[in-house]
Design an enzyme around this catalytic site. Structure first.
Site, PDB file in Angstrom:
ATOM      1  N   ASP A   1       0.965  -1.508   0.316  1.00 53.22           N
ATOM      2  CA  ASP A   1       0.108  -0.316   0.025  1.00 53.22           C
ATOM      3  C   ASP A   1       0.950   1.523  -0.371  1.00 53.22           C
ATOM      4  OD1 ASP A   1      -3.156   0.827   0.108  1.00 53.22           O
ATOM      5  OD2 ASP A   1      -1.554   2.085   1.734  1.00 53.22           O
TER       6      ASP A   1
ATOM      7  N   HIS B   1       7.258  -7.890   7.362  1.00 55.53           N
ATOM      8  CA  HIS B   1       7.958  -7.450   5.983  1.00 55.53           C
ATOM      9  C   HIS B   1       8.494  -8.272   5.390  1.00 55.53           C
ATOM     10  CE1 HIS B   1       7.060  -3.112   7.746  1.00 55.53           C
ATOM     11  NE2 HIS B   1       7.042  -3.907   8.970  1.00 55.53           N
TER      12      HIS B   1
ATOM     13  N   GLN C   1       7.845   0.895  16.205  1.00 58.60           N
ATOM     14  CA  GLN C   1       5.863   0.188  15.443  1.00 58.60           C
ATOM     15  C   GLN C   1       5.688   1.454  15.012  1.00 58.60           C
ATOM     16  OE1 GLN C   1       5.084  -2.340  12.992  1.00 58.60           O
ATOM     17  NE2 GLN C   1       8.125  -2.216  13.064  1.00 58.60           N
TER      18      GLN C   1
ATOM     19  N   HIS D   1       2.325  -7.757  12.246  1.00 51.83           N
ATOM     20  CA  HIS D   1       3.198  -7.870  10.712  1.00 51.83           C
ATOM     21  C   HIS D   1       3.711  -8.426  10.150  1.00 51.83           C
ATOM     22  CE1 HIS D   1       3.061  -3.719  11.220  1.00 51.83           C
ATOM     23  NE2 HIS D   1       4.378  -3.841  10.001  1.00 51.83           N
TER      24      HIS D   1
END
Ligand SMILES: [Zn+2]
Length: 139
Positions: free
Chosen positions: A30, A101, A93, A99
């Site tokens: 995104d 990467h 973060q 999550h």
């Protein structure tokens, strides 16, 4: 958590270049993220950090990351691919939704972001995400 950006992406409320999604995991790129061009692999449920993942989520996330990494390799033949994750404010973060990467690297890149570009336009991300999805569809 209605305000969590990742939960909103999972719910389809924020557009993202999704490359894979199942019941427990999602992978997307995104333009709005802090590190555009990374492929992020996240739990579909709001889990804040590594310690709080249950076994099914943990398995699903690594499986998702491995499959997407293979698809990235097939689509782009990067020289290497880094995987990292971090927990909490102390780890810089800004989104507190677990999550990982995936960051492909090319030999010609510098030490930091080089794929597909530091600030790629949304159309570029959609194109890269499409190439990853096509590889995933081949199984
Ligand atoms: Zn969330």
């Amino acid at each position: 958590m209605g305000s969590c950006v990742f939960c909103r992406i999972v719910a389809g409320e924020i557009p993202a270049a999704v490359v894979y999604q199942d019941a427990l995991s999602i992978a997307f790129m995104d333009a709005g993220q802090v590190n555009p061009g990374h492929v992020l692999v996240a739990a579909t449920a709001h889990v804040e950090n590594l310690y709080d993942l249950d076994d099914a989520q943990a398995s699903a996330l690594l499986r998702c990351a491995v499959h997407v990494a293979r698809a990235i390799r097939a689509a782009f033949q990067p020289a290497g691919l880094s995987v990292y994750q971090a927990n909490g404010k102390a780890a810089w973060q800004t989104v507190f939704h677990y999550h990982m990467h995936l960051l492909p690297r090319h030999q010609s890149d510098g030490v930091t972001l080089g794929w597909p570009a530091k600030n790629p336009p949304r159309e570029t991300l959609a194109e890269y995400a499409g190439a990853i999805r096509r590889e995933l569809a081949k199984g």
